[in-house]
Scaffold this active site. Structure first.
Site, PDB file in Angstrom:
ATOM      1  N   ARG A   1     -29.226 -50.406  11.622  1.00 13.59           N
ATOM      2  CA  ARG A   1     -30.176 -51.722  11.211  1.00 13.59           C
ATOM      3  C   ARG A   1     -31.368 -50.694  10.091  1.00 13.59           C
ATOM      4  O   ARG A   1     -32.085 -51.794   9.187  1.00 13.59           O
ATOM      5  CB  ARG A   1     -30.497 -53.102  11.961  1.00 13.59           C
ATOM      6  CG  ARG A   1     -28.920 -54.007  12.100  1.00 13.59           C
ATOM      7  CD  ARG A   1     -29.167 -54.785  13.225  1.00 13.59           C
ATOM      8  NE  ARG A   1     -28.198 -55.865  13.475  1.00 13.59           N
ATOM      9  CZ  ARG A   1     -28.614 -57.093  13.460  1.00 13.59           C
ATOM     10  NH1 ARG A   1     -28.942 -56.508  15.454  1.00 13.59           N
ATOM     11  NH2 ARG A   1     -27.418 -57.950  13.877  1.00 13.59           N
TER      12      ARG A   1
ATOM     13  N   LYS B   1     -13.117 -67.303  20.095  1.00 16.89           N
ATOM     14  CA  LYS B   1     -12.795 -68.847  20.010  1.00 16.89           C
ATOM     15  C   LYS B   1     -13.047 -68.759  18.412  1.00 16.89           C
ATOM     16  O   LYS B   1     -13.535 -68.800  17.591  1.00 16.89           O
ATOM     17  CB  LYS B   1     -14.214 -69.151  20.550  1.00 16.89           C
ATOM     18  CG  LYS B   1     -14.804 -69.341  21.764  1.00 16.89           C
ATOM     19  CD  LYS B   1     -15.320 -69.730  22.604  1.00 16.89           C
ATOM     20  CE  LYS B   1     -15.994 -69.300  24.076  1.00 16.89           C
ATOM     21  NZ  LYS B   1     -17.095 -69.939  23.943  1.00 16.89           N
TER      22      LYS B   1
END
Length: 403
Positions: free
Chosen positions: A35, A200
């Protein structure tokens, strides 16, 4: 959006820039500086044009309180090395140290303010509280540049509110991220393959909703695959299950079939009795079983070798491919094979390959790939997913309004 190329002569001007330096640390050591490196083109361009650069960034979740654990000191050190110039770290965010550091800036100089999340107003839901803090930020700049794509989906003082107070523009990183993601949702080269993993189904519902409209094939791996397998009527043993979304997955399978699209699921999986994530160990041995024959006392923890071949072949045949979410528990070596196979296939496609930030970006680096092996690695997992869900991102919307 205006870009930094539209800002004109910057000599002697103070440019306030929001970056995303939320990097992983082991103590004081940065374990992945991706980053920070991603911000270099914009920071270097501003310095080359004589700007006095004031950088805002966050690290972790200090929750509005000063906590040395979340200091940006390691970032300032690494940024100094990468830029080849000393980056001054202010001892506070908007206090006397920051004011003195900004006041002492010369053309081409860089000051990094301390972690903006030390300020309770940064993430406040109260607009007036955020605005008050944003006014203090704005006092440090003549112009504002947004270059922290990982936070543009947040309505925060250093992302959204300060952009309303100063002439603003997108940095090279944010402009590139938006350009790439617009290619995915607009008119992608086909076949367009979307690879989704992670734990999920619930985390990816809106992405699936949106991308089923434009993608040709959805490849589903990771923990979320087992809810789809359950939706097909298969026993999944002790594998991760999002029980509330079984019917939703059945609906996606029907929707894809009706539209002539394909949802590819694992044909085999690696299973074990369990695992200990913190110790990076597996309970017992890892076995490969067919995805419709998972033993009741086992749990699926990675895709299997036949699935690796199937997924890789599909990815290599794509003209556009977007990937978000690992195929297994890649942090454990025995369970990293599926993620490694997908990453390798993305490097071998002749089309545009996009790694959608988050765990996927971390995985490709852990697995030894260089960033330039891919068409684009997003610096914002959450932001890229929300963009692909069709949501308005506050930090982008405010730039499009202009000032």
């Amino acid at each position: 959006m205006k870009s930094i190329d539209d800002l004109g002569d910057l000599s002697g001007k103070r440019v306030l820039i929001r970056c995303d330096f939320n990097v992983p640390l082991d103590g004081d050591t940065i374990t992945d500086d991706g980053r920070i490196r991603a911000a270099l083109p914009t920071l270097s361009a501003l310095r080359d044009r004589g700007a006095r650069v004031v950088v805002m960034a966050h690290l972790g979740r200090p929750k509005g309180a000063v906590n040395p654990k979340y200091s940006l000191a390691p970032v300032a050190g690494r940024l100094s090395e990468l830029l080849g110039t000393e980056v001054t770290l202010a001892g506070d965010v908007v206090g006397p140290s920051a004011q003195a550091a900004v006041g002492a800036l010369e053309d081409g100089g860089v000051v990094l303010l301390e972690n903006v999340r030390y300020e309770p107003g940064e993430e406040s839901k109260d607009e007036s509280e955020r605005r008050t803090l944003a006014e203090k930020y704005a006092a440090f700049g003549d112009l504002f540049v947004s270059d922290g794509f990982g936070v543009v989906h947040r309505k925060q003082a250093s992302v959204y509110d300060v952009a309303k107070l100063l002439p603003n523009a997108a940095g090279h990183l944010v402009a590139k991220e938006v350009e790439v993601l617009q290619r995915l949702t607009g008119n992608p080269d086909r076949p367009f393959v979307v690879v989704l993993g992670g734990a999920k189904v619930a985390d990816k519902l809106q992405v699936i909703d949106n991308l089923l409209q434009v993608a040709d094939t959805l490849v589903i791996g990771g923990g979320m695959a087992f809810t789809f397998l359950k939706a097909q009527g298969h026993d999944i043993g002790g594998s991760l299950l999002d029980e509330a979304n079984i019917e939703t997955c059945q609906g996606y399978l029907r929707q894809a079939e009706a539209a002539g699209k394909q949802i590819l699921l694992p044909v085999d999986v690696r299973v074990a009795s369990g695992m200990n994530f913190e110790d990076r160990t597996v309970d017992g041995s890892v076995e490969v079983v067919a995805s419709d024959a998972i033993p009741a006392d086992k749990q699926g923890l990675d895709i299997g070798p036949e699935t690796e071949k199937l997924f890789a072949e599909t990815i290599r045949g794509a003209r556009t491919v977007f990937w978000n979410g690992p195929m297994g528990v890649f942090e454990i070596e025995e369970l990293s094979h599926g993620t490694a196979a997908v990453a390798k296939a993305l490097t071998e496609t002749e089309g545009l390959s996009v790694v959608g930030g988050g765990d996927s970006a971390a995985a490709v680096r852990v697995l030894g790939h260089a960033d330039d092996e891919f068409g684009h690695i997003s610096t914002g997992g959450g932001a890229s997913l929300e963009f692909l869900e069709g949501k308005e991102l506050p930090g982008i919307a405010v730039l499009e309004e202009g000032k």
